[in-house]
Design an enzyme around this catalytic site. Structure first.
Site, mmCIF file in Angstrom:
data_model
loop_
_atom_site.group_PDB
_atom_site.id
_atom_site.type_symbol
_atom_site.label_atom_id
_atom_site.label_comp_id
_atom_site.label_asym_id
_atom_site.label_seq_id
_atom_site.Cartn_x
_atom_site.Cartn_y
_atom_site.Cartn_z
ATOM 1 N N LYS A 253 0.822 -1.208 0.000
ATOM 2 C CA LYS A 253 0.000 0.000 0.000
ATOM 3 C C LYS A 253 0.862 1.268 0.000
ATOM 4 O O LYS A 253 0.500 2.262 -0.626
ATOM 5 C CB LYS A 253 -0.960 -0.021 1.187
ATOM 6 C CG LYS A 253 -2.152 -0.952 0.976
ATOM 7 C CD LYS A 253 -3.120 -0.894 2.122
ATOM 8 C CE LYS A 253 -4.430 -1.596 1.759
ATOM 9 N NZ LYS A 253 -4.233 -2.987 1.339
ATOM 10 N N LYS B 20 -4.431 -8.756 -8.875
ATOM 11 C CA LYS B 20 -5.524 -9.199 -8.010
ATOM 12 C C LYS B 20 -6.624 -8.150 -8.018
ATOM 13 O O LYS B 20 -6.364 -6.953 -7.924
ATOM 14 C CB LYS B 20 -5.013 -9.390 -6.574
ATOM 15 C CG LYS B 20 -6.089 -9.760 -5.569
ATOM 16 C CD LYS B 20 -5.526 -9.791 -4.173
ATOM 17 C CE LYS B 20 -5.190 -8.423 -3.647
ATOM 18 N NZ LYS B 20 -6.389 -7.638 -3.275
ATOM 19 N N LYS C 89 -10.365 -2.994 -4.864
ATOM 20 C CA LYS C 89 -10.809 -1.595 -4.989
ATOM 21 C C LYS C 89 -9.618 -0.649 -4.905
ATOM 22 O O LYS C 89 -9.641 0.436 -5.499
ATOM 23 C CB LYS C 89 -11.833 -1.298 -3.888
ATOM 24 C CG LYS C 89 -13.175 -1.984 -4.095
ATOM 25 C CD LYS C 89 -14.167 -1.605 -3.018
ATOM 26 C CE LYS C 89 -13.948 -2.334 -1.724
ATOM 27 N NZ LYS C 89 -14.333 -3.755 -1.794
#
Length: 320
Positions: free
Chosen positions: A110, A189, A192
């Site tokens: 992230k 993958k 969202k």
């Protein structure tokens, strides 16, 4: 056997959520005592607007129940309605090694994607561990991308038990290999976070647009194509019968069959599959307050289970 899973209310659920968690929850609710929570505390790590978070919680409840969650069989509740999870998260944090969290793949991923490096994002695995351990869960359906977090949960449970006694249940992961990771429209993958999703309950136009945007190679209509490297084919297999999959494979290998044809066939499968669920969702949406009251009643059941475990933890660490 107690089964637990959770999902963040971070937007419209997509095919990855459905095959990676929602369908498993529905299948497993007849095999044990099932707990399912909407992870609204976890959603705060990306600082959503309050009104957006509230609506996402409602939408996610509608979606799960529409897809087959039975409130008589599954304890379905909002994470934030069981505040005991925060207390257990803090206690687990006092035994969690920094190095264990620094090695978490999802945190590093992230950050690489541009997310803010806040403490909540860093300690996400500890709160996830508290979610699981608070209800003495035995089995946790997770995607392959969450397997490391489940391993961290096991590590923390074992470390706590070694220090304070055999109190926490060490859970096992349930990862169906054939649908462990659903590819997104860009081949990564489906997530969202990556903006590569195909929504479950979008409009016909939205779903068709997402499907038509799936990335493929540049082979022309007349050329033979490899189904085993194609994202369209990978998703199509999740919906089709073995006979339909074989026919699609033959279309790919035979030539004179374009990716546009395959995408249209995939869209029809998706649209037809979710038709009865769309009808059920419309019925539920007609009484939102009633549905949310049901979730609150389930939260009371979850708190009873949480109190049972937390009282033992408090006693063990010396704060009772």
């Amino acid at each position: 056997m107690r089964i637990l899973t959770g999902i963040q209310p971070s937007g419209t659920p997509h095919l990855g959520n459905y095959f990676g968690a929602m369908r498993q929850v529905c299948a497993l609710q007849d095999k044990g005592e099932s707990f399912l929570f909407i992870a609204d505390y976890h959603a705060l790590t990306v600082s959503p607007k309050p009104e957006t978070l509230r609506q996402n919680v409602i939408n996610l409840a509608l979606d799960f129940i529409s897809c087959g969650v039975d409130l008589d069989k599954t304890v379905f509740f909002r994470q934030s309605e069981v505040p005991e999870v925060c207390e257990l998260s803090w206690i687990l944090g006092t035994v969690a090694p920094m190095g264990l969290l620094e090695r978490a793949h999802s945190y590093k991923d992230k950050l690489a994607k541009g997310f803010s490096a806040n403490v909540g994002l860093f300690t996400y695995p500890v709160l996830m561990a508290a979610d699981i351990l608070l209800y003495q869960s035995n089995l946790v359906p997770v995607g392959k991308d969450q397997k490391q977090h489940l391993e961290i949960t096991r590590d923390l449970a074992i470390k706590f038990n070694n220090e304070y006694g055999d109190i926490l249940t060490v859970p096992e992961a349930y990862i169906p290999e054939e649908v462990a990771i659903v590819p997104g429209t860009d081949g990564q993958k489906m997530s969202k976070s990556y903006g590569n999703v195909i929504p479950i309950f979008g409009t016909e136009k939205e779903i068709k647009k997402a499907v038509m945007n799936i990335v493929t190679d540049c082979k022309g209509l007349e050329e033979k194509k490899d189904p085993d490297t194609c994202n369209v084919f990978a998703i199509y297999k999740l919906f089709a019968t073995p006979e339909e999959v074989q026919k699609m494979r033959e279309n790919y290998l035979g030539g004179n069959y374009g990716y546009g044809h395959a995408k249209l066939a995939l869209f029809e499968k998706i649209w037809t599959h979710f038709e009865p669920m769309r009808r059920r969702r419309a019925e539920l949406a007609a009484d939102i307050p009633g549905m949310m009251k049901l979730l609150s009643r389930n939260a009371e059941r979850a708190r009873a289970a949480a109190d049972e475990l937390l009282s033992k933890v408090r006693e063990a660490v010396g704060i009772r």
